[in-house]
Design an enzyme around this catalytic site. Sequence first.
Site, mmCIF file in Angstrom:
data_model
loop_
_atom_site.group_PDB
_atom_site.id
_atom_site.type_symbol
_atom_site.label_atom_id
_atom_site.label_comp_id
_atom_site.label_asym_id
_atom_site.label_seq_id
_atom_site.Cartn_x
_atom_site.Cartn_y
_atom_site.Cartn_z
ATOM 1 N N SER A 4 0.854 -1.183 0.000
ATOM 2 C CA SER A 4 0.000 0.000 0.000
ATOM 3 C C SER A 4 0.898 1.243 0.000
ATOM 4 O O SER A 4 1.780 1.379 0.831
ATOM 5 C CB SER A 4 -0.888 -0.004 1.244
ATOM 6 N N GLY A 5 0.676 2.139 -0.965
ATOM 7 C CA GLY A 5 1.479 3.357 -1.056
ATOM 8 C C GLY A 5 2.716 3.228 -1.921
ATOM 9 O O GLY A 5 3.527 4.153 -2.001
ATOM 10 N N THR A 9 -1.423 2.765 -8.363
ATOM 11 C CA THR A 9 -2.450 3.522 -9.087
ATOM 12 C C THR A 9 -1.808 4.551 -10.015
ATOM 13 O O THR A 9 -2.235 4.718 -11.167
ATOM 14 C CB THR A 9 -3.406 4.218 -8.085
ATOM 15 N N ASN A 51 -0.943 5.583 3.298
ATOM 16 C CA ASN A 51 -1.065 6.172 1.965
ATOM 17 C C ASN A 51 -2.177 7.220 1.975
ATOM 18 O O ASN A 51 -3.287 6.927 2.399
ATOM 19 C CB ASN A 51 -1.387 5.038 0.974
ATOM 20 N N SER A 54 -5.120 6.022 -0.924
ATOM 21 C CA SER A 54 -5.108 4.560 -1.011
ATOM 22 C C SER A 54 -6.357 4.042 -1.732
ATOM 23 O O SER A 54 -7.482 4.418 -1.393
ATOM 24 C CB SER A 54 -5.054 3.966 0.402
ATOM 25 N N SER A 55 -6.151 3.178 -2.728
ATOM 26 C CA SER A 55 -7.293 2.537 -3.409
ATOM 27 C C SER A 55 -7.942 1.563 -2.434
ATOM 28 O O SER A 55 -7.276 0.665 -1.939
ATOM 29 C CB SER A 55 -6.817 1.778 -4.648
ATOM 30 N N GLY A 273 -2.662 -2.953 -2.159
ATOM 31 C CA GLY A 273 -1.436 -3.670 -1.781
ATOM 32 C C GLY A 273 -1.548 -4.322 -0.417
ATOM 33 O O GLY A 273 -2.509 -4.124 0.330
ATOM 34 N N GLU A 275 -1.305 -5.054 3.380
ATOM 35 C CA GLU A 275 -1.487 -4.093 4.475
ATOM 36 C C GLU A 275 -1.207 -4.738 5.830
ATOM 37 O O GLU A 275 -1.589 -5.878 6.075
ATOM 38 C CB GLU A 275 -2.919 -3.528 4.465
#
Length: 540
Positions: A4-5, A9, A51, A54-55, A273, A275
């Site tokens: 994540s981050g 994206t 993030n 974050s998606s 991602g 986590e």
Amino acid sequence: SGESGAGKTESTKLLLQHIMNLCKGNSQLEQRILQVNPLLEAFGNAQTVMNDNSSRFGKYIQLRFQNNTVQGAKLSEYLLEKSRVVQQDTGERNFHIFYYMFAGLSSEQKEMYGLLDPSLYRYVSGGFGTQEVAEHWKHKYQEVCNALDMVGFQEQEQVDMQAILAGVLSLGNVTFEPEESYGSVKVSEASQGWLKAAAVDVLSQLMCSVPCPPVSPSVSCCCSLCADARDSIAKMAYGRVFGWIVCKINELLAENVDPEVELREIGILDIFGFENFAVNRFEQLCINLANEQLQHFFNHHIFQLEQAAYKEEGLPWETITFNNNEPILNLLLAKPFGVLSLLDEQSAFPQATDKTFVDKLNSSFKGNLHFQPARGCVLGFSIVHYAGKVQYAASGFLEKNRDTLPASVRGLFISSVTPLLVPLHIHHEPRPTLARVKCGHEASKQVLLPGIAHLAVLRLDGPLIFLCPCQHSLMVLMERMYSANPHFVRCIKPNSQKEPGVLDSQVVLLQLRYNGLLETIRIRRDGFSWRPSFEEFAER
């Protein structure tokens, strides 16, 4: 893929631009594909501790080609984190769109939607910070409005959509209290105004008619169940709005070609991602399971298929070992005794609790190297994933896995005075599918259940309970992945502080190790990375 981050994206956006530029395709379609991003990010992304953008869903973009020109595109969304609508942990925010609305709507519009100061809303966490942040969100709100216009949302549809979002926020402030004379539950006097602002006049009856458990119900227990029903309605309304946006985007991007013409396709998967937060819940387990499956998919293609091809060709080759995460997938997905199978089993029992679920895990996986019981009186467990150990807080696992909506609420949506809510409820009902369920002590029967989006189990004495949409969503996604010829883009997070221009070598090395990238470099270096056909070779 990546943490994540790590930039998945943003890399997806760049890759889309690059492909569009290479194929010199339909410039209007190209602009549309690129312009839907602000809309998806506003409704599907949020700030987390890892993030700022974050998606909170996975998206698969299919670009369809004819004669090397993009003719159309289709977007599929997976596993939207609907629970974020009703709960955010410390240092996290709700979906961006709520903050954009507060910053971007005029005073008159806020009055029309019944919106007050954002600090009053239970569903909206995190302060509004500086004037600079507010200006940025105001600009983002304008981007969203432009994207809605471009995608083809009518003005009334946009008004309805924002009315639903404002109603969701007001709904979150509705609380419940015991009714003295009847020993039942009612909407508290203090929150009658919020109920009115939520613009759902029959809501109080529906939420307060949720059946209490048959075993010694208490008023506090019934209040809690009513609050769960309230949150279920909020999550469902938001999830339906998001699904509707994706449908409208797909209508806009659909190819206009002869159906007999065969189209080639490039698909890009951008999914959340791995986590590991201070508190990890059911959502993190689903996210990390998705990443486990993608890592296994990567291992399968890069190591197993590659080395099998060398052996088949009779090439001299020293086998490269890799960190195989199959035992972790078996722990999570095996039937009938994997973590998710046991979760489904417990979810089907009305008397089961999160504690009985954890007890079942502890007894089933005693001695498993990838499972660790929680220490002390903590209600939870740990799983040693390919990317490291994650401790999960088990509170709320059963409720989230059931994804229950009281049957009486269905009528509320169908009879709604907000025109948008009616098609949201009707049009997005999944097609019926056959599933095996056990009814009481009878043998397994086949019954028709409303859902390919959910794996469902019928309870004879209560509402329909949907079981683990997460598993089915992932199954469909992995089927798509295995039917394609994959290329992997590994995103590496440079540091854990969300700072630009800072590369922490230890953070990077850890990711290279657990992703199997060091072994990948070796197999690429020692192996045969260029594979021309005989015809190409002879011609050259």
